[in-house]
Enzyme design. Sequence first.
Site, PDB file in Angstrom:
ATOM      1  N   LYS A  70     -15.886  -0.780  17.433  1.00  0.00           N
ATOM      2  CA  LYS A  70     -16.934  -1.548  18.119  1.00  0.00           C
ATOM      3  C   LYS A  70     -17.654  -0.684  19.156  1.00  0.00           C
ATOM      4  CE  LYS A  70     -17.196  -5.974  20.684  1.00  0.00           C
ATOM      5  NZ  LYS A  70     -16.341  -7.064  21.226  1.00  0.00           N
ATOM      6  N   GLU A  95     -12.810 -11.154  14.497  1.00  0.00           N
ATOM      7  CA  GLU A  95     -12.428 -10.095  15.439  1.00  0.00           C
ATOM      8  C   GLU A  95     -11.051 -10.399  16.049  1.00  0.00           C
ATOM      9  OE1 GLU A  95     -14.540 -10.351  19.193  1.00  0.00           O
ATOM     10  OE2 GLU A  95     -14.440  -8.183  19.513  1.00  0.00           O
ATOM     11  N   CYS A 106     -18.872  -8.825  17.117  1.00  0.00           N
ATOM     12  CA  CYS A 106     -19.035  -9.752  18.236  1.00  0.00           C
ATOM     13  C   CYS A 106     -20.185  -9.390  19.178  1.00  0.00           C
ATOM     14  CB  CYS A 106     -17.693  -9.904  18.969  1.00  0.00           C
ATOM     15  SG  CYS A 106     -17.580 -11.438  19.934  1.00  0.00           S
TER      16      CYS A 106
END
Length: 257
Positions: free
Chosen positions: A111, A41, A146
Amino acid sequence: MRASLIQIAVNPDETVETRRARVARLVREERGAAELVVLPELWTTGAFAYEDFVAEAEPLKGPTYEAMSAAARDAEVWLHAGSVVEAAGGALYNTSLVFSPDGELAASYRKIHRFGFDKGEAVMMAAGTDLVTVGLPGLTAGLATCYDLRFPELFRGLVDAGAQLLVVPAGWPARRLGHWTLLARARAVENQSYVLACGTAGTHAGVEQAGHSLVVDPWGEVLAEAGPDEETLRVTLDPAKVTATREQFPALKDRVL
Ligand SMILES: O=C(O)CCC(=O)C(=O)O
């Protein structure tokens, strides 16, 4: 399918431009060694370098896109290029990019769960809304990033959409390393899927990164795990292992909710 996870060190003594060129070289080095390469990321800015997000934001087809598209083509690999700070429509997103071996964008994922509670990414970035899967040779990949790792319902959605392999680029802090490995294994076991969790090394914005990228098989066994420093993990993924695990221990079929 052979996969390489490149755990990139993100330190403030390296400029974004230098790191971008260095990472492109590392991807090219996987030519012939892997069909799939995975990056972490926000390896350009660092996931915690909030003060750089605006300055380093890129349009989807910005400098990281161009460099990674060329690297995927030269290396003849599928490339999950980790994520970038994407500027679009007056907002910022934490957007992952996946390229096919001809350098075309095969998928992008914004995300969904933003980290930081009342600061950082959570307030600076807009949330994605769409679950994304992408067909790779022999396996369908589901994309997450993440902090998403803490939200099992996202992964169930990806499995419902056909995912057999869950790819999770991250910039996970060292102080929660225990959660990282536990959650990566849990997502693999409960979804009977491979998990490729690729984090960063180094320290940026005062946050020491966990490293410890790992590859977990559909039975929850750790096939490979990095140490704390920059490192490339190389593993072989067997699509038949997903099928066999799901057939021999058909827990996914017993879902009630
Ligand atoms: O959930 C965590 O502990 C870390 C998440 C994170 O660092 C991120 O999403 O950028």
